[in-house]
Motif scaffolding. Structure first.
Motif, PDB file in Angstrom:
ATOM      1  N   GLY A 188       0.815  -1.201   0.000  1.00 22.90           N
ATOM      2  CA  GLY A 188       0.000   0.000   0.000  1.00 22.90           C
ATOM      3  C   GLY A 188       0.851   1.254   0.000  1.00 22.90           C
ATOM      4  O   GLY A 188       2.075   1.210  -0.190  1.00 22.90           O
ATOM      5  N   THR A 343      -6.693  -0.474  -1.947  1.00 25.34           N
ATOM      6  CA  THR A 343      -6.404  -1.458  -0.911  1.00 25.34           C
ATOM      7  C   THR A 343      -5.068  -2.147  -1.175  1.00 25.34           C
ATOM      8  O   THR A 343      -4.411  -1.917  -2.201  1.00 25.34           O
ATOM      9  CB  THR A 343      -7.523  -2.501  -0.861  1.00 25.34           C
ATOM     10  OG1 THR A 343      -7.591  -3.168  -2.142  1.00 25.34           O
ATOM     11  CG2 THR A 343      -8.862  -1.830  -0.583  1.00 25.34           C
ATOM     12  N   ALA A 344      -4.696  -3.011  -0.239  1.00 23.38           N
ATOM     13  CA  ALA A 344      -3.463  -3.788  -0.411  1.00 23.38           C
ATOM     14  C   ALA A 344      -3.553  -4.688  -1.631  1.00 23.38           C
ATOM     15  O   ALA A 344      -2.544  -4.925  -2.321  1.00 23.38           O
ATOM     16  CB  ALA A 344      -3.195  -4.610   0.843  1.00 23.38           C
ATOM     17  N   GLU A 345      -4.772  -5.174  -1.934  1.00 27.24           N
ATOM     18  CA  GLU A 345      -4.937  -6.020  -3.121  1.00 27.24           C
ATOM     19  C   GLU A 345      -4.687  -5.225  -4.407  1.00 27.24           C
ATOM     20  O   GLU A 345      -4.110  -5.746  -5.364  1.00 27.24           O
ATOM     21  CB  GLU A 345      -6.344  -6.627  -3.132  1.00 27.24           C
ATOM     22  CG  GLU A 345      -6.592  -7.683  -2.068  1.00 27.24           C
ATOM     23  CD  GLU A 345      -6.783  -7.084  -0.689  1.00 27.24           C
ATOM     24  OE1 GLU A 345      -6.991  -5.837  -0.605  1.00 27.24           O
ATOM     25  OE2 GLU A 345      -6.724  -7.832   0.315  1.00 27.24           O
TER      26      GLU A 345
END
Length: 393
Positions: A188, A343-345
């Protein structure tokens, strides 16, 4: 049968009867054709309600997609709950709506040898740093405006282009511009690295707003402290230019203990300085290294290698789809939503795609691991190109 075929048959029949001298009754005309129905079987009242719904979305300046329109129509009870997106899409086309895009001129730039070598050196450096266990921090800047919108939109071709019901109305002009500078890793955004501020520029080049002083202040006060390494600021080495006086040439050569003929002319001294010119040093690079990090400069025109470019695209899609009031407050609120949506994804996918491009370049450029970085000095026959004016000490 077509109308023309029926008329041809009728004319031939009448001619034949006249020649035979007999009067025969014409065959009864064919029954009128049944008017075509809409793809989903909607009646005229439903079609009118759908058009009003689309026009209301235009008036509210909402970004309309087939999925969002279908959902809204079902919620309002205009169409059955089982209606598919494809049926609504076909109906819109029958009603005269089209999904159009603005014309865009694309330019293709041929890669020079210098750009190819920069790419090879950058890919090798990235691979070496990863093998040493260092994380890659992707850094970049971008812009957002209060007039951002999608290049393609639904329009009602049955309405004049000047009508308020033709399409979603976006105020003309660029609007207010906001600059964003940030850095991120595979997990992130780097903590406290997101900088967003309003600019007063009227030009289209946003790079002129983020000057060296502002960037260095952001680097040392927000980004580098978040990477948990100490820092020391270094100086920048400089070299004489074509505007340097002869006495200053001699002073620079003596300072660097470089031999030169006692009666050398100014062009000869300039050539000696050129041959012994040190590699350029950048304050930003030196600052980052003094904090215990390394710097990899990506080649120009290679946004696919910088994962944060894909993150910017993700954020801009959200802002373009959600802006309705086109004000500063509206843009700032949408920017905050877009930031929270990264997001982290999203970051992991962006980094994964960038590394995929790296692997493709390793194969297409035929890069090997054990070759030292290539440094190309492009000499110019023009004396004015020997040194940059910014190198004057």
């Amino acid at each position: 049968m077509s109308v023309r075929a029926v008329r041809t048959v009728e004319r031939r029949h009448r001619t034949t009867n006249c020649e035979a001298g007999t009067a025969q009754a014409l065959p009864p005309p064919p029954p009128p054709a049944t008017p075509p129905t809409t793809p989903a079987g909607f009646d005229s009242f439903t079609v009118a309600a759908i058009r009003r719904k689309v026009h209301s979305k235009f008036a509210a300046k909402e970004v309309m997609t087939i999925a969002s329109l279908t959902e809204a129509l079902m919620i309002d009870g205009i169409i059955p709950m089982a209606t598919s997106d494809t049926s609504v899409w076909r109906l819109l086309h029958d009603m005269g709506f089209r999904y159009r895009t603005s014309k865009r001129t694309m330019y293709v730039r041929k890669e020079t040898l210098d750009v190819v070598c920069r790419r090879i050196n950058a890919l090798r450096a990235l691979k070496q740093h990863r093998e040493r266990g260092m994380q890659v921090v992707y850094l970049d800047e971008t812009w957002f405006t209060t007039r951002m919108h999608h290049s393609m939109k639904w329009v009602d071709t049955t309405q004049p282009a000047t009508s308020t019901t033709y399409s979603r109305h976006v105020p003309p002009g660029e609007g207010d511009r906001f600059e964003v500078v940030a850095a991120g890793i595979a997990d992130g955004f780097v903590e406290d690295s997101f900088l967003c501020y309003h600019t007063k520029t009227t030009s289209g080049d946003y790079h002129g707003e983020v000057n060296g002083e502002l960037f260095l202040r952001w680097l040392t006060s927000q980004l580098l402290p978040s990477l948990a390494e100490p820092s020391v600021l270094t100086e920048e080495s400089r070299c004489p230019t074509t505007a340097t006086r002869k006495a200053d040439f001699i002073t620079w050569l003596e300072k660097h203990r470089l031999p030169f003929p006692p009666h050398a002319t100014r062009p000869e001294l300039l050539l000696i300085c050129k041959r012994n010119r040190p590699q350029p040093q950048y304050i930003v690079d030196n600052t980052i290294r003094m904090w215990g990090h390394e710097v990899v400069r990506l080649p120009p025109a290679h946004p696919e290698l910088n994962a944060i470019e894909q993150v910017w695209g993700h954020m801009k899609r959200h802002v373009r789809s959600s802006l309705q009031h086109f004000t500063r407050a509206d843009l700032q609120a949408r920017l905050e939503e877009a930031k929270m949506g990264v997001t982290a994804e999203v970051w992991a996918g962006a980094v994964r795609r960038s590394q995929g491009y790296e692997e493709e370049y390793w194969a297409t450029d035929n890069i090997h691991h054990s070759i030292d970085p290539v440094i190309i000095n492009l000499d110019s026959d023009d004396e004015e190109d020997l040194f940059l004016e910014s190198d004057v000490e």
